[in-house]
Design a protein around this motif. Structure first.
Motif, PDB file in Angstrom:
ATOM      1  N   GLN A 234       0.823  -1.206   0.000  1.00 50.38           N
ATOM      2  CA  GLN A 234       0.000   0.000   0.000  1.00 50.38           C
ATOM      3  C   GLN A 234       0.858   1.257   0.000  1.00 50.38           C
ATOM      4  N   GLY A 235       2.033   1.171  -0.607  1.00 49.90           N
ATOM      5  CA  GLY A 235       2.817   2.373  -0.824  1.00 49.90           C
ATOM      6  C   GLY A 235       3.717   2.741   0.336  1.00 49.90           C
ATOM      7  N   PRO A 236       4.662   3.649   0.091  1.00 47.84           N
ATOM      8  CA  PRO A 236       5.662   3.998   1.094  1.00 47.84           C
ATOM      9  C   PRO A 236       5.108   4.715   2.316  1.00 47.84           C
ATOM     10  N   ARG A 237       3.938   5.352   2.179  1.00 45.57           N
ATOM     11  CA  ARG A 237       3.385   6.080   3.329  1.00 45.57           C
ATOM     12  C   ARG A 237       2.650   5.154   4.283  1.00 45.57           C
ATOM     13  N   HIS A 238       2.370   3.943   3.834  1.00 40.09           N
ATOM     14  CA  HIS A 238       1.653   2.975   4.673  1.00 40.09           C
ATOM     15  C   HIS A 238       2.349   1.623   4.581  1.00 40.09           C
ATOM     16  N   PRO A 239       3.599   1.546   5.055  1.00 36.27           N
ATOM     17  CA  PRO A 239       4.396   0.334   4.848  1.00 36.27           C
ATOM     18  C   PRO A 239       3.844  -0.904   5.536  1.00 36.27           C
ATOM     19  N   ASN A 240       2.997  -0.740   6.524  1.00 33.75           N
ATOM     20  CA  ASN A 240       2.473  -1.905   7.241  1.00 33.75           C
ATOM     21  C   ASN A 240       1.110  -2.358   6.727  1.00 33.75           C
ATOM     22  N   ALA A 241       0.582  -1.667   5.720  1.00 33.75           N
ATOM     23  CA  ALA A 241      -0.729  -2.033   5.190  1.00 33.75           C
ATOM     24  C   ALA A 241      -0.571  -3.075   4.095  1.00 33.75           C
ATOM     25  N   GLY A 242      -1.549  -3.952   3.995  1.00 35.82           N
ATOM     26  CA  GLY A 242      -1.543  -4.935   2.922  1.00 35.82           C
ATOM     27  C   GLY A 242      -0.553  -6.056   3.111  1.00 35.82           C
ATOM     28  N   LEU A 243       0.010  -6.214   4.324  1.00 36.12           N
ATOM     29  CA  LEU A 243       0.947  -7.298   4.562  1.00 36.12           C
ATOM     30  C   LEU A 243       0.206  -8.630   4.599  1.00 36.12           C
ATOM     31  N   GLY A 244       0.890  -9.694   4.184  1.00 35.85           N
ATOM     32  CA  GLY A 244       0.246 -10.994   4.082  1.00 35.85           C
ATOM     33  C   GLY A 244       0.867 -12.025   4.998  1.00 35.85           C
ATOM     34  N   LEU A 245       0.511 -13.268   4.742  1.00 37.52           N
ATOM     35  CA  LEU A 245       0.990 -14.402   5.530  1.00 37.52           C
ATOM     36  C   LEU A 245       2.506 -14.448   5.515  1.00 37.52           C
ATOM     37  N   GLY A 246       3.086 -14.678   6.691  1.00 31.98           N
ATOM     38  CA  GLY A 246       4.530 -14.674   6.823  1.00 31.98           C
ATOM     39  C   GLY A 246       5.152 -16.051   6.784  1.00 31.98           C
TER      40      GLY A 246
END
Length: 953
Positions: A234-246
């Motif tokens: 979700q872009g550089p301003r929201h680096p923690n958004a849209g993260l998936g299964l690790g």
């Protein structure tokens, strides 16, 4: 029978008109016995060689100098610069796309789709895939003399697919001597290097002309991890958004249902004390998949080209051309998000497995295999042969030309995919274990004999030996082959003379056969791997066609009518699969005074269903959609009728849709389904049909020599669109529109599973249908000025713009019309205004150009209703009831400098996007997962440098 009738009518009309001509005017002066040897000219949009269609139709031409000024080495990248071009159906940035067409390069005129843009080479169809897409990467830039883009419907001349427009690539016809080119380019972040080498040799005699060429291009991949714009979902301003299964193993407590994640860095998975409780709202155990993915696929292109013309007699010429192209592309996805529900029945960690933290109980798991990224290598081989003969003769006292020819295309595509998991081996590796010689081993002797290695899947990165990856990895191979054979014959010439000029006629016939097959990997098709399953495709059809084109000059050299003429064309096509269709075109040209030309057309068009449309096997895909029955963001939250339909379908009260991670959706953007949906073909499809209207003018004031001004209005209406009835449309038709026919296309789960809640849609079939309409209209404006030569050089100014006034989509009966002009609509940026401005300068051996490419602003999804949301209360009936984010306009600047040395060598250096401009980030761009700008991301995502050297011998 209709075909014969059309030809007979055309011939009879010619005889009647000739008789009328003889009675109406004096006979033409006697002509020489021998017909003149005329130069063959490829005219786009007409089969009549004597009509000035370059001005009577809206044609945009790029000559070789304009092509070289772009600093680009792929035809598709060059065409993407046109203001009238939209985002192709598949681009090198579509990392998540699948299928044999991935890796190719395509063009899309008027945002009507790549399948509705016909690509010709020297006036003849180029090879298309089973899906009807034409891969432009198989056409090397070094063999091109010019590119004509007819921005008009042309099915009456060329047949199927010419709805959005026609791209006609004209190759070099004569070349004397040798020429070599060397090119190197690189993005500002140090990746995406492009090397291009080509060599051309030609020789001409009085009777013979031959050209031989070879080219090689290597483009390295661009990586998401190289730039902040693409490093996060979700872009550089929201680096923690849209993260998936690790990649840290997650296990489900079989008693409580709680989920636990192995402590990062630990490999002792059989002790639950080494785990912590999983928090779905935290990013601690989630993973940024973007850093493992290519932003743009790398490619290697090789081409050999030979062309020869031999003058058999003064009036008959034999010609032949052959080209052989190979394309190799490679793209990478992050490792597979493996979980128990990836197989049916579900794969569980056995209670007798030594690595199970709940001994004696089979357990569910989640784990991304980041150590084994999914890599797809695609190889395409195209062989093209074009043989023909053309000549001239005299008939009815006028010059006539004729030609007959045969073209053949064979395209073979092979795709090899690694990084997916072979489910039978994974099931064995996660099954019961035993101890042999102090080492954990698979309990089954048969599995051990087959190479089974126990898999400690819950261990994080570094906890799995390579032997396990070798055992569970699957190498899948898909193959596609397509063939096209085309026989054609044409004749064109003057019928008789009128006071305003010669009445000209062109007639012709064509027989084309299309066949092909797609053979997916057998294990993938059987659902034995984590790759998307697809079924084989095999089919063929043929078409017999005939056309007639008549051009009539009505007035000339009169007050208010320096010129007035009409052009009428009709083409009859009979397809072996769906039957017949006839398409007509009427156009006029009127020159009220010498400086001004007014032109207009009304044209019918069609696009025949492709082999994949008709005979394609079922495929799988993970779709993003909003379930209307979601009690918070779906239509059921605000509509009692929708809520009642959902309840009647057995959807539980307070039902919440979940995404691939198992988390509840957080906006009306919906979520990507955890299970794959199906899509398939339809053997009963009919062709799409269209009506195109254009009206324009060309103004060249004699007071200002070298100045040309053009403006053209266009209106295109396409109906019976061949398209998948997408998941979103199916559920909307069922629940919102109340059409029960669509409710049978999907099924809901009655109980909860490891990745679905009760009531979730667990099966859905997106079939093809002739459904919906599309309307678009706008204006093309061009201003070209070649200034008088001065003591400090020659200047040329060119401005070309497209203004999009309307773009309306109706997906099906009862559906709300979508009018997304000025919006980021899926992958398409429907800009209100696109414009190019170029200033070119030449002075002796020096030259330079400066180009500005402008894109107006777009409306986009909000990040949330309070963040990056310029209009939180904005409501759109087809987009949703959430806010809107207005993204600003953007302009990119390109510069080029060239020097011609005394030894006929030309040095060129250039920079595209010279100011390193960054376009807006779009949250509605979902396919690439990067929100990248849709302009031409291969070059606009960074500053791009290039140098080249051309040497003539």
């Amino acid at each position: 029978m209709k075909q014969k009738t059309l030809l007979a009518t055309a011939i009879a009309a010619a005889l009647v008109l000739q008789t009328w001509s003889v009675a109406a005017q004096d006979a033409a002066p006697a002509q020489a016995d021998q017909a003149k040897s005329l130069e063959t000219v490829t005219v786009t949009g007409s089969r009549i060689r004597s009509v000035d269609v370059e001005t009577s139709q809206p044609i945009f031409t790029m000559d070789r100098a304009a092509i070289q000024a772009t600093g680009l080495t792929n035809v598709n990248d060059i065409l993407a610069r046109m203001p009238s071009a939209g985002t192709p159906d598949i681009t090198p940035q579509d990392t998540l796309s699948s299928g044999a067409d991935v890796g190719g390069r395509y063009v899309n005129i008027r945002n009507l789709g790549s399948q509705r843009t016909l690509v010709l080479v020297n006036g003849k169809r180029w090879s298309t895939s089973l899906s009807g897409l034409t891969d432009l990467s198989t056409i090397p830039v070094s063999m091109i003399d010019r590119i004509d883009i007819l921005k008009d419907g042309a099915s009456s001349i060329y047949g199927s697919d010419a709805i959005g427009g026609v791209v006609n690539i004209i190759t070099k016809e004569k070349f004397e001597g040798s020429e070599a080119n060397v090119y190197y380019g690189q993005n500002g972040k140090g990746d995406g290097q492009t090397q291009n080498y080509d060599f051309t040799w030609g020789h001409s005699t009085e009777k013979n002309s031959i050209i031989i060429g070879a080219s090689y291009q290597n483009t390295d991949p661009m990586w998401n991890s190289k730039r902040s714009d693409t490093s996060y979902a979700q872009g550089p301003r929201h680096p923690n958004a849209g993260l998936g299964l690790g990649p840290w193993g997650r296990v489900v407590d079989p008693t409580t249902g709680d989920q636990y994640v192995i402590n990062h860095g630990s490999t002792a998975t059989n002790d639950i004390n080494n785990y912590h409780l999983y928090d779905p709202t935290s990013t601690a155990d989630k993973y940024n998949t973007q850093k493992d993915m290519t932003f743009r696929a790398g490619s290697k292109l090789k081409n050999l080209f030979v062309q020869e013309r031999y003058k058999l007699t003064d009036n008959i010429t034999l010609h032949g051309a052959a080209t052989y192209s190979t394309r190799d592309t490679s793209s990478q996805l992050a490792g597979y998000p493996f979980q128990s529900g990836a197989a049916d029945p579900a794969i569980l960690i056995s209670g007798q497995n030594a690595y199970n933290p709940f001994p004696g109980q089979d357990v569910e798991f989640f784990r991304r295999t980041v150590e084994m990224p999914r890599v797809t290598d695609s190889n395409s081989k195209l062989a093209h042969v074009d043989l023909g003969v053309d000549g001239y003769f005299q008939f009815l006292g006028h010059d006539w030309s004729w030609d007959a020819g045969f073209t053949f295309d064979q395209n073979k595509i092979k795709q090899v995919t690694t990084g997916n998991i072979y489910l039978p081996n994974a099931r064995a590796a996660l099954g019961p274990t035993t101890i042999i010689n102090g080492q954990v081993a698979c309990a089954s002797a048969a599995d051990r004999a087959a190479g089974c290695v126990p898999w400690n899947i819950l261990a994080g990165p570094g906890g799995t030996p390579q032997s396990v990856w070798n055992y569970v990895n699957y190498v899948g191979t898909d193959r596609q082959t397509s063939y096209t054979s085309d026989w054609s014959a044409n004749v064109s010439g003057g019928l008789f003379d009128l006071p305003a000029g010669t009445v000209n006629l062109a007639v012709g016939v064509e027989h084309r056969g299309e066949k092909g097959n797609f053979r997916p990997d057998a294990a993938d098709s059987q659902g034995l791997t984590t790759n998307l399953a697809s079924a084989p495709t095999s089919g063929a059809y043929n078409t017999n066609e005939a056309y007639a084109e008549l051009d009539v000059p009505l007035l000339r050299d009169l007050p208010g009518a320096q010129e007035l003429g009409l052009n009428i064309a009709s083409r009859y096509s009979h397809y072996s699969n769906f039957g017949s269709t006839t398409n007509n075109k009427y156009s006029f040209r009127w020159r009220p005074f010498a400086d001004l030309l007014v032109r207009g057309t009304w044209a019918q068009g069609f696009r025949a269903p492709t082999i994949s449309d008709l005979y394609g096997g079922t495929g799988q895909s993970f779709e993003t959609f909003l379930d209307p029955c979601d009690s918070k963001y779906g239509a059921a939250a605000t509509s009692s009728s929708v809520a009642q339909r959902c309840a009647a379908a057995g959807v539980p009260a307070n039902y919440r849709q979940v995404d691939q991670t198992g988390a509840q959706i957080t906006s009306t953007n919906g979520g990507q389904t955890p299970v794959a949906f199906l899509s398939g073909s339809n053997a009963n499809l009919k062709p799409e049909t269209s009506i195109t209207r254009t009206l324009g003018l060309v103004y060249s004031p004699h007071q200002v020599e070298g100045l040309d001004f053009t403006v053209d209005y266009y209106n295109v209406y396409v109906k019976n669109i061949i398209s998948s009835v997408l998941a979103q449309d199916i559920v909307d038709f069922c629940y919102i529109q109340g059409d029960s026919n669509f409710c049978n296309n999907f099924h809901r789960s009655g109980t909860a599973t490891s990745n679905l809640v009760a009531g979730s849609i667990d099966q859905l079939n997106e079939g093809l249908s002739n459904l919906g309409t599309l309307k678009t209209e706008g204006y093309d404006v061009g201003i070209h000025y070649r200034l008088p030569e001065t003591s400090f050089g020659r200047f040329r100014i060119a401005s070309d713009s497209t203004y999009l006034n309307k773009y309306e989509i109706v997906s099906g009966p009862g559906a709300t019309a979508k009018t997304p002009v000025g919006f980021m609509y899926g992958e398409d940026g429907l800009y209100r205004l696109r414009s190019n401005l170029q200033v070119d300068w030449d002075y002796r051996e020096f030259g330079a150009s400066w180009t500005v490419r402008y894109y107006s602003g777009l409306k986009d999804n909000c990040y949330t209703d309070t963040i990056e949301c310029s209009s939180p209360s904005y409501t759109n009936p087809w987009w949703g009831t959430y806010g809107m984010s207005q993204k600003g306009s953007v302009a990119f600047n390109d510069a080029q400098f060239r020097y011609t040395a005394p030894w006929k060598g030309v040095f060129t250096v250039g920079v595209n996007n010279i100011f390193n401009k960054k376009g807006p980030y779009y949250y509605s761009v979902t396919t690439s997962g990067t929100g990248s700008s849709p302009y031409n991301p291969a070059f606009d995502i960074d500053r791009y440098f290039y140098v080249s050297y051309n040497q003539k011998f």
